[in-house]
Design a protein around this motif. Structure first.
Motif, PDB file in Angstrom:
ATOM      1  N   TYR A  24       0.681  -7.569  -4.699  1.00 39.53           N
ATOM      2  CA  TYR A  24      -0.627  -6.789  -5.108  1.00 39.53           C
ATOM      3  C   TYR A  24      -0.313  -5.186  -4.657  1.00 39.53           C
ATOM      4  O   TYR A  24       0.069  -4.982  -3.732  1.00 39.53           O
ATOM      5  CB  TYR A  24      -1.734  -7.330  -4.124  1.00 39.53           C
ATOM      6  N   TRP A  46      -4.443  -6.706 -13.765  1.00 39.27           N
ATOM      7  CA  TRP A  46      -5.185  -5.812 -12.961  1.00 39.27           C
ATOM      8  C   TRP A  46      -6.254  -6.742 -12.438  1.00 39.27           C
ATOM      9  O   TRP A  46      -7.079  -7.513 -13.075  1.00 39.27           O
ATOM     10  CB  TRP A  46      -5.911  -4.725 -13.923  1.00 39.27           C
ATOM     11  N   GLY A  82      -9.595  -6.668  -8.981  1.00 39.79           N
ATOM     12  CA  GLY A  82     -10.234  -5.993  -7.919  1.00 39.79           C
ATOM     13  C   GLY A  82     -10.273  -6.952  -6.771  1.00 39.79           C
ATOM     14  O   GLY A  82      -9.817  -7.939  -6.826  1.00 39.79           O
ATOM     15  N   TRP A  83     -10.915  -6.366  -5.889  1.00 41.36           N
ATOM     16  CA  TRP A  83     -11.129  -7.149  -4.383  1.00 41.36           C
ATOM     17  C   TRP A  83     -11.644  -8.352  -4.453  1.00 41.36           C
ATOM     18  O   TRP A  83     -11.191  -9.236  -3.838  1.00 41.36           O
ATOM     19  CB  TRP A  83     -11.609  -6.060  -3.322  1.00 41.36           C
ATOM     20  N   HIS A 111       0.796  -1.103  -0.230  1.00 40.98           N
ATOM     21  CA  HIS A 111       0.091  -0.087  -0.064  1.00 40.98           C
ATOM     22  C   HIS A 111       1.051   1.334   0.050  1.00 40.98           C
ATOM     23  O   HIS A 111       0.754   1.909  -0.757  1.00 40.98           O
ATOM     24  CB  HIS A 111      -0.913   0.065   1.040  1.00 40.98           C
ATOM     25  N   SER A 115      -7.626   1.159  -6.788  1.00 36.48           N
ATOM     26  CA  SER A 115      -6.461   2.219  -6.669  1.00 36.48           C
ATOM     27  C   SER A 115      -6.076   2.933  -7.740  1.00 36.48           C
ATOM     28  O   SER A 115      -5.822   3.851  -7.926  1.00 36.48           O
ATOM     29  CB  SER A 115      -5.451   1.490  -6.014  1.00 36.48           C
ATOM     30  N   ILE A 152      -8.730 -10.644  -5.671  1.00 38.69           N
ATOM     31  CA  ILE A 152      -7.854 -10.678  -4.744  1.00 38.69           C
ATOM     32  C   ILE A 152      -8.246 -11.663  -3.680  1.00 38.69           C
ATOM     33  O   ILE A 152      -7.603 -12.532  -3.100  1.00 38.69           O
ATOM     34  CB  ILE A 152      -7.430  -9.201  -4.309  1.00 38.69           C
ATOM     35  N   PHE A 170      -1.524  -1.391  -4.531  1.00 36.67           N
ATOM     36  CA  PHE A 170      -2.537  -0.258  -4.244  1.00 36.67           C
ATOM     37  C   PHE A 170      -1.781   1.052  -3.860  1.00 36.67           C
ATOM     38  O   PHE A 170      -0.674   1.418  -3.566  1.00 36.67           O
ATOM     39  CB  PHE A 170      -3.124  -0.877  -2.647  1.00 36.67           C
ATOM     40  N   CYS A 203      -4.223  -3.237  -8.409  1.00 38.70           N
ATOM     41  CA  CYS A 203      -5.770  -2.967  -8.271  1.00 38.70           C
ATOM     42  C   CYS A 203      -6.441  -1.955  -8.793  1.00 38.70           C
ATOM     43  O   CYS A 203      -5.865  -0.923  -8.958  1.00 38.70           O
ATOM     44  CB  CYS A 203      -5.775  -2.654  -6.622  1.00 38.70           C
ATOM     45  N   THR A 204      -7.452  -2.552  -9.490  1.00 42.42           N
ATOM     46  CA  THR A 204      -8.344  -1.538 -10.339  1.00 42.42           C
ATOM     47  C   THR A 204      -8.750  -0.278  -9.708  1.00 42.42           C
ATOM     48  O   THR A 204      -9.017   0.795  -9.961  1.00 42.42           O
ATOM     49  CB  THR A 204      -9.390  -2.375 -10.956  1.00 42.42           C
TER      50      THR A 204
END
Length: 148
Positions: free
Chosen positions: A52, A129, A131-132, A25, A111, A135, A54, A108-109
């Motif tokens: 991953y 790419w 999304g959650w 992150h 982010s 993930i 973010f 992350c799409t």
């Protein structure tokens, strides 16, 4: 007799090592370096690694800021040690992870959209790419998770 069960041979098969997941992150150089070092160690030992990206970590990758240690606040003493001790850069760690064939880097799409950086989606060393929902599905049951 080892492996002999009731008149029938049961071959022993070692279970594959579980994968390692790193959630990045923060875009701070030291945190990204730590995360990529974890992934590099995992693939070096034959384990799969998924990284991953973010927010600020994703931004660092999209802006291709992977070569020079840029500590905030500035730490020239530490940056100098990186060069003199030949500590790998973010780019070198990333190359090791990706070239191993065992590691991937996913952006992350959400982010990407929050950063307003959709126009950069095709740039940078990002393998895909997600999304959650994806993930959570891909990382379900993974014990070795690192959040940086």
């Amino acid at each position: 007799m080892d492996g002999w069960e009731g008149g029938r041979y049961e071959g022993r098969v070692s279970t594959p090592a579980p994968k390692v997941v790193v959630f990045l992150h923060s875009g701070d150089y030291d945190r990204v370096h730590q995360g990529l070092s974890i992934a590099a160690a995992a693939v070096a030992s034959g384990r799969k690694a998924e990284v991953y990206l973010f927010w600020w970590a994703l931004e660092r990758f999209l802006e291709d800021r992977l070569d020079d240690p840029d500590f905030d606040p500035p730490r020239e003493d530490v940056a100098d040690r990186f060069e003199t001790r030949r500590i790998p850069t973010l780019r070198q760690l990333l190359e090791h992870v990706r070239e191993s064939g065992l590691g991937t880097v996913q952006g992350c799409t959400g982010s990407l959209g929050a950063l307003g950086a959709e126009h950069l989606a095709g740039k940078g060393p990002i393998d895909g790419w997600v999304g959650w929902s994806a993930i959570l599905q891909r990382t379900a049951g993974v014990v070795d998770r690192f959040y940086l």
